[in-house]
Design an enzyme around this catalytic site. Structure first.
Site, PDB file in Angstrom:
ATOM      1  N   LYS A   1       0.744  -1.342  -0.005  1.00 57.51           N
ATOM      2  CA  LYS A   1      -0.070  -0.058   0.011  1.00 57.51           C
ATOM      3  C   LYS A   1       0.726   1.162   0.170  1.00 57.51           C
ATOM      4  O   LYS A   1       1.936   1.169   0.111  1.00 57.51           O
ATOM      5  CB  LYS A   1      -0.870   0.074   1.231  1.00 57.51           C
TER       6      LYS A   1
ATOM      7  N   TYR B   1      15.137  30.247   7.788  1.00 61.33           N
ATOM      8  CA  TYR B   1      13.746  30.909   8.215  1.00 61.33           C
ATOM      9  C   TYR B   1      13.409  31.213   9.722  1.00 61.33           C
ATOM     10  O   TYR B   1      13.789  30.178  10.528  1.00 61.33           O
ATOM     11  CB  TYR B   1      12.521  30.470   7.656  1.00 61.33           C
TER      12      TYR B   1
END
Length: 356
Positions: free
Chosen positions: A35, A252
């Protein structure tokens, strides 16, 4: 030249990990869980490497169809069954085995004139309280399906919530065994953690997932100790170098400030590539094969690493974000998450190379 980041997937590692799963499984058959695009490793690529599994377990019908169109003939288990009535037609068109986990699915099958015999799995809620039937409705749901003339074998399955933790499986397994005792049916209960740690879960069909990709399902038992090999290595290079004076800051929000003079390398990898934005300063990274840590906040396309003590670091120096030499489990732990998330989050823009 393309941007230097890339993921390398080793087919030999996938095969090796499946072999370990086979040894752990004993007489049980194996559903290789593919999956989420095979946990980020590539659906068809992983299916080829894991061809010795007895079948594949998926979630998405589109992925199941892709495997069939790629020539895969092994059994395919749909872990959440079907979602709409039209999906039932796909079960027969592509020879898929559904997991039945709610009353609506049972009711739909009950009133359908199925074109041929349909084998299915019936999900038992043994305490995780996510999907499946419990003490109040397991028997009527099972009997309804069993009475349908076109329903073939019914395998009883459950999923453990804490097979990798302190609670283990004993309470859930006891509850499951009590619920299913009246029924003579094959069983499927074990995920990677359960089949590795609890022999009593290795019956019928087991469903290894994360271990196939070289990651440990445990926090106290490493992939190396288990004998697993990393199937994915995320690599990049330094694209710039900056020299910081004491007091200068990085990235940042100026979330990191240099206390002493230091050098940092800028790596071509960021959260748009699948690296966790929330990874804190100090998250492990290999630069030229030497262990160091990230510095400051992860950006969309870049992250910074401390190269102060690495004289071999310069523009173009190879960097390993996780994989061979740096277990993904260690990176995930530093970032406060799990390896599943990192592997599945590999972005489509990252080139992938397959190696033996």
């Amino acid at each position: 030249m393309p941007r230097p980041i890339r993921a390398v997937i080793k087919a030999s590692a996938l095969r090796h990990n499946l072999k370990l799963a086979r040894e752990a499984a004993g007489e049980a058959k194996i559903w290789a869980v593919l999956k989420a695009n095979a946990y980020g490793h590539g659906l068809e690529r992983a299916a080829r490497a894991l061809a010795d599994a007895d079948g594949y377990a998926l979630l998405d019908f589109q992925e199941a169809v892709r495997l069939r169109l790629a020539g895969v003939q092994k059994p395919i288990l749909m872990l959440e069954g079907f979602f709409k009535p039209l999906d039932v037609n796909l079960l027969f068109k592509y020879d898929l085995t559904p997991v039945i986990h709610n009353a609506d699915q049972v009711e739909l099958i009950k009133h359908m004139d199925l074109p041929r015999e349909l084998d299915l799995y019936l999900k038992v809620n043994s305490g995780m309280n996510r999907l499946g039937f419990g003490v109040d409705n397991l028997r009527p749901m099972y009997n309804t399906l069993r009475l349908h003339p076109k329903v073939g074998s019914i395998t009883l399955m459950t999923h453990f919530a804490d097979a990798d933790g302190q609670s283990g499986v004993h309470e859930q397994l006891r509850w499951f065994n009590e619920l299913v005792q009246p029924f003579e049916a094959p069983r499927s209960v074990a995920n990677s953690a359960a089949m590795l740690r609890f022999k009593e879960t290795r019956e019928g069909w087991v469903r290894p997932g994360i271990m196939l990709y070289g990651s440990s399902p445990f926090t106290d038992w490493s992939a190396e100790e288990i004998g697993l090999r990393p199937a994915m290595t995320l690599k990049s290079e330094l694209v710039a170098v900056q020299n910081l004076a004491p007091g200068e800051r990085v990235g940042y929000g100026f979330s990191f400030e240099a206390r002493v003079a230091m050098a940092i390398g800028i790596v071509a990898c960021g959260y748009a590539d699948g690296y966790p934005r929330h990874a804190p300063t100090g998250t492990p990274v290999l630069v030229a094969g030497r262990l160091t840590g990230t510095v400051g906040r992860v950006s969309m396309d870049m992250l910074c690493v401390d190269i102060s003590d690495n004289e071999e670091a310069y523009i173009g120096t190879p960097v390993t974000l996780w994989g061979e030499g740096l277990p993904v489990d260690e990176v995930a732990a530093a970032a406060g998450t799990v390896s599943y998330e990192l592997l599945c989050a590999l972005a489509p823009r990252v080139p992938v190379a397959e190696e033996e």
